[in-house]
Design an enzyme around this catalytic site. Structure first.
Site, mmCIF file in Angstrom:
data_model
loop_
_atom_site.group_PDB
_atom_site.id
_atom_site.type_symbol
_atom_site.label_atom_id
_atom_site.label_comp_id
_atom_site.label_asym_id
_atom_site.label_seq_id
_atom_site.Cartn_x
_atom_site.Cartn_y
_atom_site.Cartn_z
ATOM 1 N N ASP A 265 1.010 -1.679 -0.202
ATOM 2 C CA ASP A 265 -0.630 -0.142 -0.193
ATOM 3 C C ASP A 265 0.533 1.406 0.217
ATOM 4 O O ASP A 265 2.105 1.092 0.115
ATOM 5 C CB ASP A 265 -1.262 0.103 1.246
ATOM 6 N N GLU B 39 -9.661 -1.426 5.411
ATOM 7 C CA GLU B 39 -9.931 -1.210 6.748
ATOM 8 C C GLU B 39 -11.766 -2.061 6.404
ATOM 9 O O GLU B 39 -12.143 -2.745 5.657
ATOM 10 C CB GLU B 39 -10.834 0.414 6.761
ATOM 11 N N ASP C 247 -7.706 -3.009 14.081
ATOM 12 C CA ASP C 247 -9.507 -2.847 13.731
ATOM 13 C C ASP C 247 -9.654 -3.975 13.052
ATOM 14 O O ASP C 247 -10.372 -4.190 12.505
ATOM 15 C CB ASP C 247 -10.062 -1.926 13.288
ATOM 16 N N HIS D 281 -7.497 -4.691 9.665
ATOM 17 C CA HIS D 281 -7.300 -4.365 8.527
ATOM 18 C C HIS D 281 -5.719 -4.889 8.469
ATOM 19 O O HIS D 281 -5.495 -5.409 8.832
ATOM 20 C CB HIS D 281 -6.933 -2.586 8.357
HETATM 21 C C1 F6R Z 1 1.514 -1.374 6.364
HETATM 22 C C2 F6R Z 1 0.329 -2.260 6.404
HETATM 23 C C3 F6R Z 1 -0.461 -2.005 7.399
HETATM 24 C C4 F6R Z 1 0.266 -2.807 8.980
HETATM 25 C C5 F6R Z 1 -0.888 -2.690 10.927
HETATM 26 C C6 F6R Z 1 -0.233 -2.461 11.369
HETATM 27 O O1 F6R Z 1 1.917 -1.698 4.531
HETATM 28 O O2 F6R Z 1 -0.234 -2.458 5.168
HETATM 29 O O3 F6R Z 1 -1.507 -3.110 7.154
HETATM 30 O O4 F6R Z 1 0.472 -3.468 8.645
HETATM 31 O O5 F6R Z 1 -1.121 -1.002 9.816
HETATM 32 O O6 F6R Z 1 0.699 -1.672 11.512
HETATM 33 P P1 F6R Z 1 1.869 -1.683 12.466
HETATM 34 O O7 F6R Z 1 3.365 -3.018 12.782
HETATM 35 O O8 F6R Z 1 2.693 -0.589 12.582
HETATM 36 O O9 F6R Z 1 1.437 -2.259 13.758
#
Ligand code: F6R
Length: 256
Positions: free
Chosen positions: A65, A141, A134, A136
């Site tokens: 992303d 989301e 959440d 995702h």
């Molecule tokens: C980032 C992504 C997100 C993160 C998620 C967890 O490329 O796709 O889904 O993996 O927000 O983020 P952290 O590891 O910072 O808790």
């Protein structure tokens, strides 16, 4: 799904690095994630590259992303982040490190082009995933279609708050992202989801033991033929069947 519960976040990083190393040795196409969770695994892979000669020269990489509207040069763009935290320190060809173009004039077309580029490369062999509080994955989301393709999404206020730690203020976090869809992610041949810390315990419980539902996007892993979740004790703390997952891991001939 295989659920592997390990004592610490460092153990999670080591086992994830072992799995990634096997793919790198085959010159596989790697699906990369940003965020805090994979950093320890990337650090270990960089160490293995520098000290043990592990090569990524034959691999390509695709990011999950990108923020919409953030210049590639911005230090919080995922384009810049993955280079700073991982790919600039190994021998992968930078031209083979791809990310969605969040600066494109036509974002829907950039999403379609990204899915096309993944297909052209032969698909992703192993997709690394973190998980949001959440539920995702990527930036799909709650409410994301389980078959969705790479497209524009609006971040949940909770995600904006979670990610504001990387910016000077929450107002600076972009509200929109261009993310691989749940359908796109599901086409990877192997999904490897990492989660550490108590803050992820509810999301992991919903992913593994909740219903398959768009309200918990990561639950789409329940449909995948090869999904591995590696979590530390804290992230596993709400799993009802944790003892069974430990037992199954101990007795899985694949890990002998
Ligand atoms: C980032 C992504 C997100 C993160 C998620 C967890 O490329 O796709 O889904 O993996 O927000 O983020 P952290 O590891 O910072 O808790």
């Amino acid at each position: 799904m295989e659920i592997i519960i390990l004592p610490t976040a460092e153990d999670v990083a080591q086992l994830a690095a072992d799995i990634f190393e096997q793919y790198a040795r085959k010159g596989a196409t790697l699906g990369l994630a940003t965020g805090s969770t994979p950093v320890a695994m990337y650090t270990e892979l960089i160490r293995r590259h520098k000290e043990e000669g592990l090569s990524f020269a034959q691999s390509k990489a695709f990011l999950l992303d990108e923020y919409v509207g953030l210049a590639k040069e911005h230090d919080q763009s995922y384009y810049a982040t993955i280079r700073r935290e991982f790919t600039n320190h190994i021998d992968i060809d930078d031209a083979h490190v791809h990310s969605p173009d969040g600066t494109a004039d036509d974002i829907p077309a950039a999403g379609i082009a990204y899915d096309h580029a993944i297909k052209e490369a032969g698909g992703v062999d192993i997709q690394l995933l973190g998980i949001g509080t959440d539920g995702h994955i990527g930036f799909n989301e709650p409410g994301s279609a389980l078959t969705s393709r790479t497209r524009l999404k609006t971040l949940h206020p909770q995600t904006i708050e979670d990610n504001s730690r990387f910016f000077d203020s929450p107002e600076e976090v972009p509200i929109h992202v261009l993310t691989q869809g749940l359908g796109t992610i599901s086409e990877a041949k192997h999904l490897l989801l990492l989660a550490t810390g108590e803050g992820k315990a509810d999301a992991i419980c919903a992913t593994v033991e909740g219903p398959l539902a768009a309200v918990c996007p990561a639950s789409v892993l329940q449909l995948h033929p090869k999904a591995t979740l590696i979590v530390d004790e804290a992230a596993a703390s709400k799993l009802e069947h944790a003892d069974y997952y430990r037992f199954a891991f101990e007795h899985n001939p694949a890990w002998k």
